[in-house]
Write a protein that holds these residues in place. Structure first.
Motif, PDB file in Angstrom:
ATOM      1  N   SER A 445      50.146  52.449  37.262  1.00  0.00           N
ATOM      2  CA  SER A 445      51.367  51.687  36.984  1.00  0.00           C
ATOM      3  C   SER A 445      52.180  51.524  38.261  1.00  0.00           C
ATOM      4  O   SER A 445      52.186  52.386  39.138  1.00  0.00           O
ATOM      5  CB  SER A 445      52.211  52.397  35.919  1.00  0.00           C
ATOM      6  N   ASN A 728      53.964  46.066  33.931  1.00  0.00           N
ATOM      7  CA  ASN A 728      53.898  46.680  35.258  1.00  0.00           C
ATOM      8  C   ASN A 728      52.636  47.509  35.469  1.00  0.00           C
ATOM      9  O   ASN A 728      52.547  48.293  36.395  1.00  0.00           O
ATOM     10  CB  ASN A 728      55.125  47.570  35.516  1.00  0.00           C
ATOM     11  N   THR A 729      51.642  47.332  34.614  1.00  0.00           N
ATOM     12  CA  THR A 729      50.393  48.060  34.797  1.00  0.00           C
ATOM     13  C   THR A 729      49.425  47.219  35.614  1.00  0.00           C
ATOM     14  O   THR A 729      49.338  46.013  35.451  1.00  0.00           O
ATOM     15  CB  THR A 729      49.754  48.387  33.436  1.00  0.00           C
TER      16      THR A 729
END
Length: 741
Positions: A445, A728-729
């Motif tokens: 992440s 946001n990964t």
């Protein structure tokens, strides 16, 4: 004087009359026969003597009669396990008719090895007195016997042994054994007995007429006048009496016959009357009662025979058998398959040769009885593939073969079988399976701020990907992060100003070595910049690049950039004059090692690009520049640019390439090997093959990534998709396993 005498006599007479009158009126008095002042006698118990298993002699003594003669003496006794008050319900016996002194009694019918209390008593007319209790234990009267291990065990007999450990009281009346087919410890167990006529402490009996292969329970016993003692229980299993035979030995195997050898190792306890083989195709324990047999005479020893008229390519279960009077004995089962008229083939395990390519193979072991076979590989995404699925024919005849399966997709389970064909039919080897690596997988992440798409700058340099600047929807950003596949996301030194839509390029080699350059962009105050800086990852520092501004791209944002050696290309972009924005087709180059006399870098203007655009893609592959895509208009609903061009003369001229297919707008792109991969706003991934100069549709991004991809890096054979505003990964993509049929 005379009168006085008369009065006296009268008085006496009157007194006598009164007396006799009173006496005559009273009843006859009771005369009692009693001794005044007497008490109950005093008695004690002296001792016990002549203690045996079932009797004991006890002694008492009347110490004082205490004024009244003792009319009876005797004893009372009770087991130790009872209470004193139980004397009243217990046993008692008169010893004598009384008198002072000692008295005795032989108490009989006691239990051996049992504790008792006894007390004497004496009785007179006043009452009965009891002595204190005396404690004694009878001796062991029963014998003690042990059951020993049996010997000479046969199918219908064995010899039982016992040993007298303690003879007990008196002579041994009888000794022998109880036996039964159920445990003798059960109260209801039926049992037989056999008496031994031996008179020694160790004795034996031969039990005959027994059943073969049966468990018998035995107990030695010994009887004397006190009772019968039992030994411990032993078990004996009689032999089954049958023969001992070998498993079949295979001499030869054909299509319809099998030649075998058997051996009667031991005849058992009776002569062999029949021997041979029994066999079956449907169960592993054939018998002579229900299955096929072949008889091979009688007697002990080795014998041979051939099973004929069998089915080809059929598994048979075979056993040796032998019969005597005790029954049928079988050897261990073997299984053997007759030869097949079909070829026999085996499949090798599947190996990954490289991404998208599987190495497979097999071996033709037997050609069968139907001519020389041909062989190959068949495969499918469904179990048990056949030649009606995908196949490759490889071999003609016997032997091993290998081949490669190309364009295999990732994240798929493939089923592979070798096949072989002759004039009879087709056979298959065992099935091999493999699950290829996934096309997509999520990794680390991101720790920084999320951004709107297209607003940040990203570039691949060496073994890391970098992203910096951008717009999080509220303000501009200056943070810089790099992605290392081995370590995840790492925060680096921030850019000197907060800007979005900056041109960026990775410069490899030259005077400045390996650096990242950034030009222009929109700052926090919505002012378009002409700032020019480079980032040195070795020292994690930003540096300003000085250049001659009189001849330069000027203030611009959304330009695309790439580097050819140490020469940086800036193409297209948006320029702002007052409040008017102009989308350009300019092409500029600058060499970081090329400085004028004032040590400033110099921009050089090239011929214009074929169309005006911004926010697109540019890269260099094998000395060829590729540029284009992006947007042609600005605003809330911009028009996409689907055109891609190439230049082989360092940007002097440009040639058209096929338009990017699909309905989505270009979002991000990256050079991967010799090809270009891009993602559009619909989440579709497109491959541009620079050798064939054609576009190919690949997979669609997972739903959570569609319309939100922000950056792309090509690292170590993978492509990494960065985050968007709502995600946001980091997504890892394996291009070589992404095969669309």
């Amino acid at each position: 004087m005379k009168r006085t005498v008369h009065i006296f006599l009268y008085t006496i007479l009157l007194t006598a009359v009164v007396f006799f009158t009173l006496v005559g009126c009273a009843e006859e008095p009771e005369i009692r026969d009693e001794i005044f002042g007497a008490e109950i006698p005093e008695v004690v118990i002296d001792s016990t003597g002549s203690l045996k298993a079932t009797q004991v002699t006890v002694y008492g003594n009347v110490m004082q009669e205490n004024g009244a003669p003792v009319i009876e003496t005797g004893f009372q006794w009770r087991p130790e396990t009872t209470l004193p008050q139980d004397y009243m319900q217990g046993d008692s016996m008169k010893a004598s008719d009384g008198g002072k002194g000692t008295f005795s009694l032989i108490i009989k019918s006691l239990k051996s090895t049992t504790a008792y209390y006894v007390r004497a008593y004496a009785r007179n007319k006043i009452g009965t007195q009891y002595s204190k209790e005396w404690y004694f234990t009878t001796v062991q009267g029963l014998s003690s016997v042990e059951t020993l291990e049996a010997d000479e065990v046969q199918a219908d007999s064995f010899v039982a042994y016992g040993r007298i450990v303690h003879k007990g009281e008196g002579e041994i009346i009888r000794r022998g054994f109880y036996y039964s087919t159920v445990s003798l410890t059960s109260i209801s167990a039926p049992k037989d007995s056999l008496v031994s006529y031996m008179e020694t402490d160790t004795f034996a009996c031969t039990l005959e007429g027994l059943d073969p292969a049966t468990t018998y329970y035995i107990q030695a016993f010994v009887t004397n006048h006190t009772g019968t003692a039992l030994g411990n229980e032993k078990t004996v299993i009689t032999l089954d009496g049958r023969s001992s035979v070998s498993s079949p030995q295979i001499m030869s195997v054909g299509y319809e016959e099998i030649t075998l050898q058997g051996n009667i190792i031991e005849a058992g306890e009776a002569p062999i009357t029949e021997r041979g083989f029994c066999y079956s195709t449907d169960h592993a324990d054939p018998t002579i009662e229900v299955d096929d047999t072949i008889r091979c005479g009688d007697g002990q020893g080795i014998f041979k025979s051939t099973l004929r008229d069998l089915l080809s390519n059929t598994e048979y279960y075979i056993r040796v058998y032998a019969i005597n009077k005790y029954g049928v004995a079988y050897g261990a089962t073997i299984s053997i398959c007759t030869l097949s008229e079909l070829p026999e083939v085996t499949t090798f395990p599947i190996e990954i040769e490289r991404p998208g390519v599987l190495r497979v193979g097999g071996e033709v072991i037997s050609q069968g009885n139907g001519g020389i076979p041909v062989a190959g590989i068949c495969w499918s995404v469904n179990p048990l593939p056949t030649i009606n699925d995908y196949k490759q024919q490889i071999l003609h005849g016997l032997g091993t073969f290998n081949t490669f399966l190309y364009n295999m997709r990732g994240g798929v389970t493939y089923y592979v079988r070798a096949f072989a064909q002759n004039n009879v039919s087709t056979t298959y080897g065992e099935q091999q399976t493999i699950e290829t690596p996934s096309v997509f997988s999520t990794v680390a992440s991101y720790g920084g701020n999320l951004r709107t798409v297209r607003s940040a700058s990203y570039v691949t340099l060496g073994s890391r990907g970098y992203v910096f600047g951008g717009d999080d929807g509220l303000s501009m950003l200056n943070e810089l992060y790099c992605y290392d596949p081995a370590r995840g996301w790492l925060q680096q030194r921030a850019y000197g100003a907060k800007r979005s839509w900056m041109m960026t390029a990775a410069v490899m080699g030259g005077e400045t070595k390996d650096v990242i350059v950034a030009y222009g962009g929109i700052d926090q105050n919505n002012i378009v910049s002409d700032g020019f800086n480079y980032y040195d990852p070795t020292f994690n520092n930003w540096h300003e690049i000085e250049y001659e501004r009189e001849l330069s791209p000027g203030s611009t944002y959304g330009s695309i950039g790439c580097a050819h050696g140490d020469e940086v290309y800036l193409i297209g972009g948006v320029q702002r004059n007052s409040s008017v924005e102009i989308i350009t087709s300019d092409v500029w180059t600058i060499s970081l090692g090329d400085r004028n006399q004032s040590r400033k870098c110099v921009w050089r203007k090239k011929n214009n690009f074929p169309e005006s655009f911004y926010g697109g893609f540019a890269t260099v592959i094998s000395d060829t520049l590729y540029a284009g895509l992006g947007l042609r208009t600005s605003g809330a609903a911009p028009v996409g640019n689907r055109k891609l061009h190439f230049s082989t003369d360092r940007g002097e001229t440009w040639e058209n390439l096929p338009d990017m297919p699909g309905e989505g707008l270009y979002l991000t792109g990256v050079a991967h090997g010799e090809n270009v991969y891009v993602a559009d706003t619909n989440g579709d991934i497109w491959l541009f093959d620079t050798g064939q100069r054609v576009w190919a549709h690949k997979s669609r991004l997972p739903e959570t990534w569609q319309e939100s991809v922000h950056c792309m890096f090509s690292l170590n054979g993978y492509i990494y998709f960065g985050f968007g505003r709502d995600w946001n990964t980091t997504l890892r993509y394996f291009p070589e396993w992404d095969v669309i049929e």
